[in-house]
Design a protein around this motif. Structure first.
Motif, PDB file in Angstrom:
ATOM      1  N   ARG A 288      93.797  54.106  34.735  1.00  0.00           N
ATOM      2  CA  ARG A 288      92.379  54.221  35.075  1.00  0.00           C
ATOM      3  C   ARG A 288      91.285  53.230  34.028  1.00  0.00           C
ATOM      4  O   ARG A 288      90.263  52.993  34.266  1.00  0.00           O
ATOM      5  N   SER A 289      91.999  52.600  33.149  1.00  0.00           N
ATOM      6  CA  SER A 289      91.347  51.738  32.046  1.00  0.00           C
ATOM      7  C   SER A 289      90.900  50.449  32.905  1.00  0.00           C
ATOM      8  O   SER A 289      89.589  50.185  32.384  1.00  0.00           O
ATOM      9  N   PRO A 290      91.475  49.887  33.558  1.00  0.00           N
ATOM     10  CA  PRO A 290      90.567  48.786  34.331  1.00  0.00           C
ATOM     11  C   PRO A 290      89.218  49.127  35.160  1.00  0.00           C
ATOM     12  O   PRO A 290      88.021  48.487  34.915  1.00  0.00           O
ATOM     13  N   GLY A 291      89.432  50.272  35.620  1.00  0.00           N
ATOM     14  CA  GLY A 291      88.017  50.940  36.244  1.00  0.00           C
ATOM     15  C   GLY A 291      86.983  51.175  35.275  1.00  0.00           C
ATOM     16  O   GLY A 291      85.816  50.798  35.392  1.00  0.00           O
ATOM     17  N   GLU A 292      87.474  51.704  34.161  1.00  0.00           N
ATOM     18  CA  GLU A 292      86.508  52.051  32.885  1.00  0.00           C
ATOM     19  C   GLU A 292      85.960  50.765  32.388  1.00  0.00           C
ATOM     20  O   GLU A 292      84.695  50.670  32.114  1.00  0.00           O
ATOM     21  N   ALA A 293      86.754  49.798  32.110  1.00  0.00           N
ATOM     22  CA  ALA A 293      86.454  48.375  31.922  1.00  0.00           C
ATOM     23  C   ALA A 293      85.327  47.619  32.833  1.00  0.00           C
ATOM     24  O   ALA A 293      84.312  47.181  32.211  1.00  0.00           O
ATOM     25  N   ARG A 294      85.534  47.890  34.080  1.00  0.00           N
ATOM     26  CA  ARG A 294      84.567  47.469  34.807  1.00  0.00           C
ATOM     27  C   ARG A 294      82.935  47.867  34.856  1.00  0.00           C
ATOM     28  O   ARG A 294      82.238  47.436  34.739  1.00  0.00           O
ATOM     29  N   ARG A 295      83.208  49.212  34.682  1.00  0.00           N
ATOM     30  CA  ARG A 295      81.832  50.124  34.493  1.00  0.00           C
ATOM     31  C   ARG A 295      81.243  49.652  33.123  1.00  0.00           C
ATOM     32  O   ARG A 295      80.065  49.715  32.962  1.00  0.00           O
ATOM     33  N   CYS A 296      81.715  49.303  32.001  1.00  0.00           N
ATOM     34  CA  CYS A 296      81.466  49.038  30.850  1.00  0.00           C
ATOM     35  C   CYS A 296      80.780  47.589  31.236  1.00  0.00           C
ATOM     36  O   CYS A 296      79.583  47.300  30.372  1.00  0.00           O
ATOM     37  N   LEU A 297      81.504  46.703  31.769  1.00  0.00           N
ATOM     38  CA  LEU A 297      80.794  45.454  32.121  1.00  0.00           C
ATOM     39  C   LEU A 297      79.649  45.622  32.778  1.00  0.00           C
ATOM     40  O   LEU A 297      78.626  44.799  32.640  1.00  0.00           O
ATOM     41  N   GLU A 298      79.783  46.283  33.786  1.00  0.00           N
ATOM     42  CA  GLU A 298      78.477  46.451  34.606  1.00  0.00           C
ATOM     43  C   GLU A 298      77.159  46.980  33.832  1.00  0.00           C
ATOM     44  O   GLU A 298      76.013  46.639  34.015  1.00  0.00           O
ATOM     45  N   ARG A 299      77.456  47.992  33.108  1.00  0.00           N
ATOM     46  CA  ARG A 299      76.312  48.568  32.174  1.00  0.00           C
ATOM     47  C   ARG A 299      75.784  47.391  31.226  1.00  0.00           C
ATOM     48  O   ARG A 299      74.675  47.384  31.031  1.00  0.00           O
ATOM     49  N   LEU A 300      76.699  46.586  30.704  1.00  0.00           N
ATOM     50  CA  LEU A 300      76.377  45.543  29.902  1.00  0.00           C
ATOM     51  C   LEU A 300      75.476  44.367  30.499  1.00  0.00           C
ATOM     52  O   LEU A 300      74.416  44.144  30.291  1.00  0.00           O
ATOM     53  N   LEU A 301      76.024  44.130  31.509  1.00  0.00           N
ATOM     54  CA  LEU A 301      75.261  42.869  32.439  1.00  0.00           C
ATOM     55  C   LEU A 301      74.117  43.421  32.931  1.00  0.00           C
ATOM     56  O   LEU A 301      73.262  42.777  33.087  1.00  0.00           O
ATOM     57  N   GLY A 302      74.008  44.924  33.210  1.00  0.00           N
ATOM     58  CA  GLY A 302      72.531  45.466  33.412  1.00  0.00           C
ATOM     59  C   GLY A 302      71.559  45.127  32.470  1.00  0.00           C
ATOM     60  O   GLY A 302      70.400  45.232  32.640  1.00  0.00           O
ATOM     61  N   GLU A 303      71.947  44.978  31.208  1.00  0.00           N
ATOM     62  CA  GLU A 303      70.958  44.932  30.257  1.00  0.00           C
ATOM     63  C   GLU A 303      70.636  43.317  29.826  1.00  0.00           C
ATOM     64  O   GLU A 303      70.083  43.298  28.823  1.00  0.00           O
ATOM     65  N   VAL A 304      71.331  42.622  30.285  1.00  0.00           N
ATOM     66  CA  VAL A 304      71.263  41.143  30.021  1.00  0.00           C
ATOM     67  C   VAL A 304      70.349  40.271  31.188  1.00  0.00           C
ATOM     68  O   VAL A 304      70.588  40.511  32.312  1.00  0.00           O
ATOM     69  N   VAL A 305      69.383  39.514  30.593  1.00  0.00           N
ATOM     70  CA  VAL A 305      68.624  38.736  31.482  1.00  0.00           C
ATOM     71  C   VAL A 305      69.615  37.649  32.472  1.00  0.00           C
ATOM     72  O   VAL A 305      70.498  37.105  31.723  1.00  0.00           O
ATOM     73  N   GLY A 306      69.567  37.767  33.748  1.00  0.00           N
ATOM     74  CA  GLY A 306      70.532  37.227  34.684  1.00  0.00           C
ATOM     75  C   GLY A 306      71.943  37.722  34.410  1.00  0.00           C
ATOM     76  O   GLY A 306      72.841  36.755  35.069  1.00  0.00           O
ATOM     77  N   GLY A 307      72.147  38.837  33.998  1.00  0.00           N
ATOM     78  CA  GLY A 307      73.774  39.361  33.967  1.00  0.00           C
ATOM     79  C   GLY A 307      74.237  39.407  35.453  1.00  0.00           C
ATOM     80  O   GLY A 307      75.463  39.460  35.457  1.00  0.00           O
ATOM     81  N   GLU A 308      73.478  39.710  36.406  1.00  0.00           N
ATOM     82  CA  GLU A 308      73.945  39.649  37.833  1.00  0.00           C
ATOM     83  C   GLU A 308      74.748  38.633  38.279  1.00  0.00           C
ATOM     84  O   GLU A 308      75.815  38.683  39.060  1.00  0.00           O
ATOM     85  N   ARG A 309      74.277  37.421  37.646  1.00  0.00           N
ATOM     86  CA  ARG A 309      75.075  35.952  38.077  1.00  0.00           C
ATOM     87  C   ARG A 309      76.660  35.985  37.148  1.00  0.00           C
ATOM     88  O   ARG A 309      77.479  35.313  37.690  1.00  0.00           O
ATOM     89  N   PHE A 310      77.079  36.944  36.445  1.00  0.00           N
ATOM     90  CA  PHE A 310      78.307  36.999  36.196  1.00  0.00           C
ATOM     91  C   PHE A 310      79.070  37.966  36.526  1.00  0.00           C
ATOM     92  O   PHE A 310      80.343  38.124  36.198  1.00  0.00           O
ATOM     93  N   ILE A 311      78.536  39.005  37.503  1.00  0.00           N
ATOM     94  CA  ILE A 311      79.052  40.219  37.889  1.00  0.00           C
ATOM     95  C   ILE A 311      80.398  40.124  38.725  1.00  0.00           C
ATOM     96  O   ILE A 311      81.469  40.677  38.414  1.00  0.00           O
ATOM     97  N   ASP A 312      80.719  39.188  39.723  1.00  0.00           N
ATOM     98  CA  ASP A 312      81.761  39.043  40.496  1.00  0.00           C
ATOM     99  C   ASP A 312      82.911  38.611  39.858  1.00  0.00           C
ATOM    100  O   ASP A 312      84.038  39.292  39.614  1.00  0.00           O
ATOM    101  N   THR A 313      82.693  37.472  39.309  1.00  0.00           N
ATOM    102  CA  THR A 313      83.867  36.721  38.417  1.00  0.00           C
ATOM    103  C   THR A 313      84.182  37.853  37.283  1.00  0.00           C
ATOM    104  O   THR A 313      85.422  37.793  36.980  1.00  0.00           O
ATOM    105  N   GLY A 314      83.212  38.262  36.421  1.00  0.00           N
ATOM    106  CA  GLY A 314      83.417  38.879  35.300  1.00  0.00           C
ATOM    107  C   GLY A 314      84.202  40.273  35.658  1.00  0.00           C
ATOM    108  O   GLY A 314      85.073  40.606  34.910  1.00  0.00           O
TER     109      GLY A 314
END
Length: 144
Positions: A20-46
């Motif tokens: 389950r850890s990869p899924g939790e890591a993806r959720r952590c990344l999504e939360r972080l990128l939601g707080e960054v200006v332009g963060g959506e541009r990293f989402i797919d590859t990230g």
């Protein structure tokens, strides 16, 4: 100002040795990128790269009782993903894979999709496998 993303963010998360850890890591990344200006541009590859690095650490880089540490750093021009594990003697290996193999391509994806990637010893015990990516280019209007 409250409610507006800032220009840079960092996050750290301890993850268990679990499928389950990869899924939790993806959720952590999504939360972080939601707080960054332009963060959506990293989402797919990230999301793909954080999944690969965490999966490798859980499967190959940690013993049953150890956890892995996910460190994320993002700003408008760069996303850095670090995965820390406790096994220093098992450096990641890029390997050629047969097209029919179901696994073994993770580090090849990391190498091809990131601007930089590597592995280094971790202070104390273990190693850090990391990668950095730039933002995806914006699509021209009308192109999906």
């Amino acid at each position: 100002m409250p409610g507006f993303p800032s220009s840079a963010r960092n996050a750290s998360h301890w993850l268990p040795r679990s499928r389950r850890s990869p899924g939790e890591a993806r959720r952590c990344l999504e939360r972080l990128l939601g707080e960054v200006v332009g963060g959506e541009r990293f989402i797919d590859t990230g999301l793909l790269l954080v999944s690969e690095l965490v999966t490798n650490a859980v499967v190959h880089g940690s013993s049953r009782d150890n956890r892995v540490l996910l460190e994320l750093s993002a700003d408008p021009v760069r996303l850095r993903i670090e995965v820390h594990d406790a096994l220093a003697d098992r450096a990641p290996v890029l390997r050629a894979t047969d097209r029919d193999e179901e696994s073994g391509r993770g580090l090849l994806l990391v190498k091809s999709l990131s601007e930089k990637w590597g592995c280094c010893p971790r202070g104390g015990i273990g190693k850090v496998v990391w990668c950095e990516i730039g933002p995806a280019l914006d699509c021209p209007e009308g192109v999906v």
